[in-house]
Enzyme design. Structure first.
Site, PDB file in Angstrom:
ATOM      1  N   ASN A  12       0.883  -1.170   0.000  1.00  0.00           N
ATOM      2  CA  ASN A  12       0.000   0.000   0.000  1.00  0.00           C
ATOM      3  C   ASN A  12       0.916   1.214   0.000  1.00  0.00           C
ATOM      4  O   ASN A  12       1.504   1.553   1.022  1.00  0.00           O
ATOM      5  CB  ASN A  12      -0.897  -0.014   1.246  1.00  0.00           C
ATOM      6  CG  ASN A  12      -1.695   1.278   1.369  1.00  0.00           C
ATOM      7  OD1 ASN A  12      -1.738   2.092   0.442  1.00  0.00           O
ATOM      8  ND2 ASN A  12      -2.336   1.465   2.518  1.00  0.00           N
ATOM      9  N   TRP A  13       1.030   1.824  -1.157  1.00  0.00           N
ATOM     10  CA  TRP A  13       1.965   2.949  -1.282  1.00  0.00           C
ATOM     11  C   TRP A  13       1.462   4.239  -0.639  1.00  0.00           C
ATOM     12  O   TRP A  13       2.200   5.207  -0.551  1.00  0.00           O
ATOM     13  CB  TRP A  13       2.272   3.192  -2.773  1.00  0.00           C
ATOM     14  CG  TRP A  13       3.227   2.205  -3.354  1.00  0.00           C
ATOM     15  CD1 TRP A  13       3.867   1.196  -2.684  1.00  0.00           C
ATOM     16  CD2 TRP A  13       3.669   2.142  -4.713  1.00  0.00           C
ATOM     17  NE1 TRP A  13       4.674   0.503  -3.549  1.00  0.00           N
ATOM     18  CE2 TRP A  13       4.575   1.063  -4.802  1.00  0.00           C
ATOM     19  CE3 TRP A  13       3.384   2.879  -5.866  1.00  0.00           C
ATOM     20  CZ2 TRP A  13       5.200   0.718  -5.996  1.00  0.00           C
ATOM     21  CZ3 TRP A  13       3.999   2.531  -7.045  1.00  0.00           C
ATOM     22  CH2 TRP A  13       4.904   1.460  -7.107  1.00  0.00           C
ATOM     23  N   LYS A  14       0.198   4.254  -0.269  1.00  0.00           N
ATOM     24  CA  LYS A  14      -0.373   5.477   0.325  1.00  0.00           C
ATOM     25  C   LYS A  14      -0.086   6.661  -0.596  1.00  0.00           C
ATOM     26  O   LYS A  14      -0.084   6.492  -1.819  1.00  0.00           O
ATOM     27  CB  LYS A  14       0.149   5.664   1.756  1.00  0.00           C
ATOM     28  CG  LYS A  14      -0.072   4.391   2.595  1.00  0.00           C
ATOM     29  CD  LYS A  14       0.133   4.563   4.064  1.00  0.00           C
ATOM     30  CE  LYS A  14      -0.159   3.229   4.768  1.00  0.00           C
ATOM     31  NZ  LYS A  14      -0.054   3.297   6.220  1.00  0.00           N
ATOM     32  N   HIS A  98      -9.558   1.555   4.540  1.00  0.00           N
ATOM     33  CA  HIS A  98      -8.306   1.682   5.301  1.00  0.00           C
ATOM     34  C   HIS A  98      -8.541   2.617   6.495  1.00  0.00           C
ATOM     35  O   HIS A  98      -9.294   3.585   6.383  1.00  0.00           O
ATOM     36  CB  HIS A  98      -7.195   2.227   4.396  1.00  0.00           C
ATOM     37  CG  HIS A  98      -5.847   2.113   5.038  1.00  0.00           C
ATOM     38  ND1 HIS A  98      -5.408   3.008   5.985  1.00  0.00           N
ATOM     39  CD2 HIS A  98      -4.874   1.188   4.902  1.00  0.00           C
ATOM     40  CE1 HIS A  98      -4.199   2.634   6.394  1.00  0.00           C
ATOM     41  NE2 HIS A  98      -3.852   1.531   5.755  1.00  0.00           N
ATOM     42  N   GLU A 100      -6.865   4.912   7.655  1.00  0.00           N
ATOM     43  CA  GLU A 100      -6.564   6.323   7.371  1.00  0.00           C
ATOM     44  C   GLU A 100      -7.746   6.989   6.673  1.00  0.00           C
ATOM     45  O   GLU A 100      -8.036   8.164   6.897  1.00  0.00           O
ATOM     46  CB  GLU A 100      -5.273   6.423   6.539  1.00  0.00           C
ATOM     47  CG  GLU A 100      -4.048   6.113   7.406  1.00  0.00           C
ATOM     48  CD  GLU A 100      -2.849   5.562   6.657  1.00  0.00           C
ATOM     49  OE1 GLU A 100      -2.811   5.637   5.414  1.00  0.00           O
ATOM     50  OE2 GLU A 100      -1.945   5.026   7.334  1.00  0.00           O
ATOM     51  N   GLU A 170      -5.600  -4.833  10.330  1.00  0.00           N
ATOM     52  CA  GLU A 170      -4.574  -3.830  10.597  1.00  0.00           C
ATOM     53  C   GLU A 170      -4.877  -3.098  11.909  1.00  0.00           C
ATOM     54  O   GLU A 170      -5.687  -2.164  11.924  1.00  0.00           O
ATOM     55  CB  GLU A 170      -4.521  -2.800   9.462  1.00  0.00           C
ATOM     56  CG  GLU A 170      -4.173  -3.378   8.122  1.00  0.00           C
ATOM     57  CD  GLU A 170      -3.527  -2.342   7.201  1.00  0.00           C
ATOM     58  OE1 GLU A 170      -2.451  -2.640   6.662  1.00  0.00           O
ATOM     59  OE2 GLU A 170      -4.081  -1.231   7.039  1.00  0.00           O
ATOM     60  N   GLY A 176       2.527   2.216  10.805  1.00  0.00           N
ATOM     61  CA  GLY A 176       3.525   3.265  10.665  1.00  0.00           C
ATOM     62  C   GLY A 176       4.218   3.633  11.964  1.00  0.00           C
ATOM     63  O   GLY A 176       4.891   4.654  12.057  1.00  0.00           O
ATOM     64  N   SER A 216       3.301  -2.251  10.332  1.00  0.00           N
ATOM     65  CA  SER A 216       4.741  -2.351  10.571  1.00  0.00           C
ATOM     66  C   SER A 216       5.342  -3.701  10.164  1.00  0.00           C
ATOM     67  O   SER A 216       6.250  -4.207  10.824  1.00  0.00           O
ATOM     68  CB  SER A 216       5.067  -2.011  12.034  1.00  0.00           C
ATOM     69  OG  SER A 216       4.738  -0.658  12.305  1.00  0.00           O
ATOM     70  N   GLY A 237       2.776  -1.080   4.201  1.00  0.00           N
ATOM     71  CA  GLY A 237       2.927   0.326   3.833  1.00  0.00           C
ATOM     72  C   GLY A 237       4.384   0.655   3.556  1.00  0.00           C
ATOM     73  O   GLY A 237       4.939   0.346   2.499  1.00  0.00           O
ATOM     74  N   GLY A 238       5.045   1.259   4.538  1.00  0.00           N
ATOM     75  CA  GLY A 238       6.396   1.781   4.381  1.00  0.00           C
ATOM     76  C   GLY A 238       7.392   0.835   3.727  1.00  0.00           C
ATOM     77  O   GLY A 238       8.156   1.234   2.836  1.00  0.00           O
TER      78      GLY A 238
HETATM   79  P1  13P Z   1       3.008   0.327   7.632  1.00  0.00           P
HETATM   80  O1  13P Z   1       3.430  -0.976   7.016  1.00  0.00           O
HETATM   81  O2  13P Z   1       3.775   1.504   7.125  1.00  0.00           O
HETATM   82  O3  13P Z   1       2.906   0.238   9.111  1.00  0.00           O
HETATM   83  O4  13P Z   1       1.505   0.587   7.097  1.00  0.00           O
HETATM   84  C1  13P Z   1       0.577  -0.419   7.228  1.00  0.00           C
HETATM   85  C2  13P Z   1      -0.621  -0.072   6.424  1.00  0.00           C
HETATM   86  O5  13P Z   1      -1.368   0.831   6.759  1.00  0.00           O
HETATM   87  C3  13P Z   1      -0.858  -0.818   5.187  1.00  0.00           C
HETATM   88  O6  13P Z   1      -2.124  -0.559   4.686  1.00  0.00           O
END
Ligand code: 13P
Length: 255
Positions: A12-14, A98, A100, A170, A176, A216, A237-238
């Site tokens: 997930n590149w956000k 998500h 967010e 999640e 994050g 994470s 994500g990251g």
């Molecule tokens: P991180 O892997 O950066 O913690 O993000 C998780 C996430 O929100 C994937 O959708």
């Protein structure tokens, strides 16, 4: 319980990467991942990078995903993207609900449900996110929160369709933050989500639904999660942004 579910590693590149940056990523990973089997690989990119990725990932084993979708066919919804606009770019997966989006864009369980239905109607695989925040966890509400979110997201979804849904557990406090859930804890929550699906449909259907962990996840800890019987991959994500890291995550899942 038959374990025939193919793990799915989705990045997930956000709100990261332009089209040009996405192109570089694709060029770096596609060759390294050629021939890698036993895992489904997805990159959920910003809308503006989809065209570049459609081109650079064509003919590869990496599927394209988006991070949001509107539930209407089309209409006066300024700034929104309809399911068939995603299909036009070869998008096969779409993240829905998500945390967010729930937190910053007021997405409700009812909207998540409409988006899940719209995605399925258009042949897109929804990756439905559920998860508790820190206060809910500390109050012992984790199971009830994820159960409520899963039930709401799947309301009205037919049994034949539900096996085509991916769920991502999640925990919000793990996103994050560098603080991942323990693999054992995550496995128990995922087991509870599967139990909920079995109650809504039946055990056989529940056994077919893939449920990922997210929060994470990185190359250093992904093996612990993948070793859990209920966890079918990760939403990352990251650690999905750098090509080397993405390749490591996928390779861990293909073993
Ligand atoms: P991180 O892997 O950066 O913690 O993000 C998780 C996430 O929100 C994937 O959708």
């Amino acid at each position: 319980m038959a374990q025939t579910r193919t793990p799915i590693i989705a990045g997930n590149w956000k709100m990261y990467k332009t089209g040009a940056e996405a192109r570089e990523f694709a060029a770096a990973v596609r060759q390294q991942l050629q021939g890698v089997a036993g895992v489904e690989m997805v990159v959920c990119a910003p809308f503006t990078a989809l065209a570049a990725l459609q081109e650079t990932l064509a003919g590869s084993n990496i599927a394209l995903g988006a991070q949001n979708v509107h539930f209407a066919e089309e209409g006066a919804y300024t700034g929104e993207i309809a399911p068939r606009m995603l299909s036009e770019f070869g998008v096969r997966f779409v993240i829905v609900g998500h945390s967010e989006r729930r937190a910053y864009f007021n997405e409700t369980d009812a909207m998540v449900n409409k988006k899940v239905q719209a995605a399925l109607q258009h042949g897109l695989v929804p990756i439905v996110c559920v998860g508790e925040d820190l206060a809910e966890r500390e109050a012992g509400q984790t199971f009830s929160i994820v159960e409520m979110q899963a039930r709401a997201a799947l309301a009205g979804v037919e049994a034949e369709q539900v096996a085509g849904v991916v769920i991502a557990y999640e925990p919000i406090w793990a996103i994050g933050t560098g603080k991942s859930s323990t693999a054992e804890d995550a496995n128990e929550v995922v087991r509870h989500i599967r139990k909920t699906i079995a109650e809504l449909y039946d055990q056989e259907t529940a056994n077919r639904v893939r449920i990922q962990y997210g929060g994470s996840v990185k190359p250093e800890n992904i093996e612990e999660f993948l070793a859990q019987p209920e966890i079918d991959g990760a939403l990352v994500g990251g650690a999905s942004l750098a090509p080397e890291s993405y390749v490591k995550l996928v390779r861990a899942a293909s073993r």
